[in-house]
Design an enzyme around this catalytic site. Structure first.
Site, PDB file in Angstrom:
ATOM      1  CG  ASP A 227      -0.079   0.182   2.403  1.00  0.00           C
ATOM      2  OD1 ASP A 227       0.884   0.164   2.758  1.00  0.00           O
ATOM      3  OD2 ASP A 227      -0.936   0.382   3.603  1.00  0.00           O
TER       4      ASP A 227
ATOM      5  CB  CYS B  78       1.486  -2.395   4.795  1.00  0.00           C
ATOM      6  SG  CYS B  78       1.082  -3.266   6.196  1.00  0.00           S
TER       7      CYS B  78
ATOM      8  CB  THR C 200       2.514  -1.842  10.936  1.00  0.00           C
ATOM      9  OG1 THR C 200       1.575  -2.397  10.263  1.00  0.00           O
ATOM     10  CG2 THR C 200       2.342  -0.601  11.363  1.00  0.00           C
ATOM     11  N   GLY C 201       3.325  -3.693   8.341  1.00  0.00           N
ATOM     12  CA  GLY C 201       3.477  -5.131   8.036  1.00  0.00           C
ATOM     13  C   GLY C 201       2.277  -6.049   8.484  1.00  0.00           C
TER      14      GLY C 201
ATOM     15  CG  HIS D 156      10.940 -24.158  12.427  1.00  0.00           C
ATOM     16  ND1 HIS D 156      11.133 -23.926  13.618  1.00  0.00           N
ATOM     17  CD2 HIS D 156      12.130 -24.694  11.782  1.00  0.00           C
ATOM     18  CE1 HIS D 156      12.334 -24.406  14.009  1.00  0.00           C
ATOM     19  NE2 HIS D 156      13.000 -24.712  13.011  1.00  0.00           N
TER      20      HIS D 156
ATOM     21  CG  HIS E 109       9.345 -27.965  11.509  1.00  0.00           C
ATOM     22  ND1 HIS E 109       9.218 -27.398  12.735  1.00  0.00           N
ATOM     23  CD2 HIS E 109      10.509 -28.156  11.346  1.00  0.00           C
ATOM     24  CE1 HIS E 109      10.399 -27.398  13.293  1.00  0.00           C
ATOM     25  NE2 HIS E 109      11.325 -27.798  12.464  1.00  0.00           N
TER      26      HIS E 109
HETATM   27  C1  RB5 Z   1      -1.214   3.517   6.375  1.00  0.00           C
HETATM   28  O1  RB5 Z   1      -1.336   4.333   7.089  1.00  0.00           O
HETATM   29  C2  RB5 Z   1      -1.089   2.055   7.304  1.00  0.00           C
HETATM   30  O2  RB5 Z   1      -1.974   1.951   8.164  1.00  0.00           O
HETATM   31  C3  RB5 Z   1      -0.812   0.623   6.566  1.00  0.00           C
HETATM   32  O3  RB5 Z   1       0.437   1.141   5.808  1.00  0.00           O
HETATM   33  C4  RB5 Z   1      -0.274  -0.582   7.571  1.00  0.00           C
HETATM   34  O4  RB5 Z   1       0.547  -0.090   8.383  1.00  0.00           O
HETATM   35  C5  RB5 Z   1      -1.624  -1.063   7.990  1.00  0.00           C
HETATM   36  O5  RB5 Z   1      -1.510  -2.187   8.649  1.00  0.00           O
END
Ligand code: RB5
Length: 150
Positions: free
Chosen positions: A7, A73, A75-76, A106, A141
């Site tokens: 994103d 993204c 945070t991932g 694993h 695993h």
């Molecule tokens: C975008 O601002 C942010 O919320 C998205 O990239 C992600 O971290 C969501 O989990």
């Protein structure tokens, strides 16, 4: 084959990951997003995971993935939450090389999730390379990953 997506929060890191894949000579397909304009991460997670599942065909959880997915993204976390809702996807949010190696050995993870706002670029590229180059160990695993959706 590698399917990659992001994103807006992961756009810059995705560009670097693709540059690194080019250097490694690895083929990939970019499922977007294609700019830093605000967008919704589930759209891109579903696109990438759809490609991973389509390439997997009738594969079982113990088979090496025919295709890997990489999702980025901010945070991932949003990417990993979405991906792990999809049957057949085992997505791993990794912030260090140890996790990248271990989740392949694993968990036979088929999708790697990265957080651009969390993980530095150098570490993220090492994570991606390690993830793509580490084999599943099977054995005990396999018994465990068979229970995830069992
Ligand atoms: C975008 O601002 C942010 O919320 C998205 O990239 C992600 O971290 C969501 O989990």
């Amino acid at each position: 084959m590698i399917a990659i997506g992001c994103d807006h929060g992961g756009y810059a890191l995705k560009q670097e990951v693709m540059r690194h894949l080019d250097e490694l000579g690895l083929a990939y397909k970019d499922f977007g997003t294609y700019s830093e304009e605000s967008c919704d991460y589930p759209v891109y997670a579903k696109g990438v995971c759809g490609k991973v599942l389509a390439d997997a065909g009738n594969a079982t959880p113990g088979d090496e993935p025919a295709s890997f997915g990489i999702l980025v993204c901010g945070t991932g976390i949003g990417m990993s939450m979405t991906a792990n809702h999809i049957p057949g996807i085992r997505a791993a949010l990794c912030g260090c090389e140890f996790q990248a190696r271990a989740t392949r050995q694993h968990n036979n993870a088929n999708v790697l999730c990265l957080g651009e706002r969390v993980t530095g670029q150098g570490v993220a590229l090492d994570i991606a390379e390690l993830f793509l180059n580490t084999a599943f160990e099977g054995g005990r695993h396999l018994r465990r990953i068979n229970q995830i959706e069992g």
